[in-house]
Design an enzyme around this catalytic site. Structure first.
Site, short mmCIF file in Angstrom:
data_model
loop_
_atom_site.label_atom_id
_atom_site.label_comp_id
_atom_site.label_asym_id
_atom_site.label_seq_id
_atom_site.Cartn_x
_atom_site.Cartn_y
_atom_site.Cartn_z
CB SER A 125 32.57 37.11 46.50
OG SER A 125 32.91 37.37 45.16
N1 SAM Z 1 30.50 35.32 41.57
C1 SAM Z 1 31.50 34.28 41.57
C2 SAM Z 1 31.12 33.12 42.45
O1 SAM Z 1 30.01 33.12 42.96
O2 SAM Z 1 31.93 32.20 42.56
C3 SAM Z 1 32.87 34.76 41.96
C4 SAM Z 1 33.40 35.76 41.05
S1 SAM Z 1 35.11 35.99 41.06
C5 SAM Z 1 35.27 37.10 42.39
C6 SAM Z 1 35.20 36.99 39.59
C7 SAM Z 1 35.00 36.22 38.31
O3 SAM Z 1 34.92 37.16 37.25
C8 SAM Z 1 36.14 35.30 37.98
O4 SAM Z 1 35.68 33.99 37.83
C9 SAM Z 1 36.70 35.85 36.66
O5 SAM Z 1 37.18 34.86 35.78
C10 SAM Z 1 35.47 36.55 36.10
N2 SAM Z 1 35.73 37.59 35.11
C11 SAM Z 1 36.70 38.54 35.08
N3 SAM Z 1 36.56 39.32 34.00
C12 SAM Z 1 35.45 38.85 33.33
C13 SAM Z 1 34.78 39.26 32.13
N4 SAM Z 1 35.19 40.31 31.39
N5 SAM Z 1 33.69 38.57 31.75
C14 SAM Z 1 33.26 37.51 32.47
N6 SAM Z 1 33.84 37.09 33.60
C15 SAM Z 1 34.93 37.75 34.03
#
Ligand code: SAM
Length: 222
Positions: free
Chosen positions: A69
């Site tokens: 993000s």
């Molecule tokens: N916080 C992260 C970082 O510091 O790099 C970036 C997050 S990215 C915007 C969103 C993440 O949420 C993705 O890696 C995606 O695979 C994960 N995601 C989506 N749905 C999810 C779920 N139900 N449980 C766990 N992770 C999930």
């Protein structure tokens, strides 16, 4: 040796500038958040080819069609969650591990969930290499909450759902804060829930955002 030191210094200087111009200058004042953002090397959470762009004011690709993000949004979420040094924190959507790393510098302990095995493995390697050892990172559907019955002082959801999942609300400790993007698949509002009683939550609107979707039982269908 000299050129390696120069590179590290250059990145440290960019990090300082990023904190001053993109974060403090836009109103995030929480000292612990600013200190964590000054400490954690964002370039270590992106692919080597992306290192050059690590301190830009933008999200960046991390593989599996996911992103790390934008730093300002991360800082705004952490500030809104009012995380203290004794807190136990959950992050849903660990991605590269960057937010979990930042949280680990502020809170006592961090639990993090990521649905993509490959991202989770890379994130674990980075956290270990940097010595951020107060993080447990598991693969799973974080829309169902952390496996087992327990509560957290703060929950950050780094992916956007149609609503705040009931499982996550139930894993908030009394007085606990949850920050999450909620709304349509393309555009959402960042909201903060504070648990006031077993069945009473205050909700505040923070700002407009555009996050990747939370895919899962209490999120969106893939
Ligand atoms: N916080 C992260 C970082 O510091 O790099 C970036 C997050 S990215 C915007 C969103 C993440 O949420 C993705 O890696 C995606 O695979 C994960 N995601 C989506 N749905 C999810 C779920 N139900 N449980 C766990 N992770 C999930």
């Amino acid at each position: 040796m000299t050129s390696m030191r120069t590179r590290a210094e250059d990145l440290a200087q960019r990090r300082e500038r990023m904190v001053a111009s993109q974060i403090a200058n836009r109103g995030v004042r929480a000292p612990a958040v600013l200190a964590a953002m000054r400490e954690v090397p964002r370039e270590r959470f992106v692919e080597p080819a992306m290192e050059e762009f690590a301190y830009e004011d933008a999200p960046l690709p991390i593989g599996e069609e996911q992103t790390i993000s934008q730093p300002y949004i991360v800082a705004a979420m952490m500030a809104a969650a009012e995380i203290g040094p004794q807190d136990h924190v959950l992050e849903v959507g660990a991605g590269s591990g960057y937010v979990a790393a930042l949280l680990s510098r502020i809170a006592s302990h961090v639990c993090a969930i990521e649905r993509h095995e490959s991202l989770a493995q890379a994130a674990r390697r980075r956290l270990e290499a940097l010595g951020y050892l107060n993080v447990d990172l598991v693969v799973g559907d974080g829309s169902r909450g952390w496996p087992g019955a327990r509560t957290f002082d703060a929950i950050l959801v780094s992916a956007a759902g149609p609503d705040v999942p009931e499982s996550l609300k139930q894993q908030l400790a009394p007085g606990g804060r949850l920050v999450m993007p909620v709304g349509e698949r393309e555009q959402q509002r960042l909201v903060k829930l504070t648990r006031r009683a077993a069945d009473r939550f205050d909700q505040e609107d923070i700002t407009g955002v555009a996050f990747v979707p939370l895919i899962g039982a209490q999120g969106w269908v893939e």
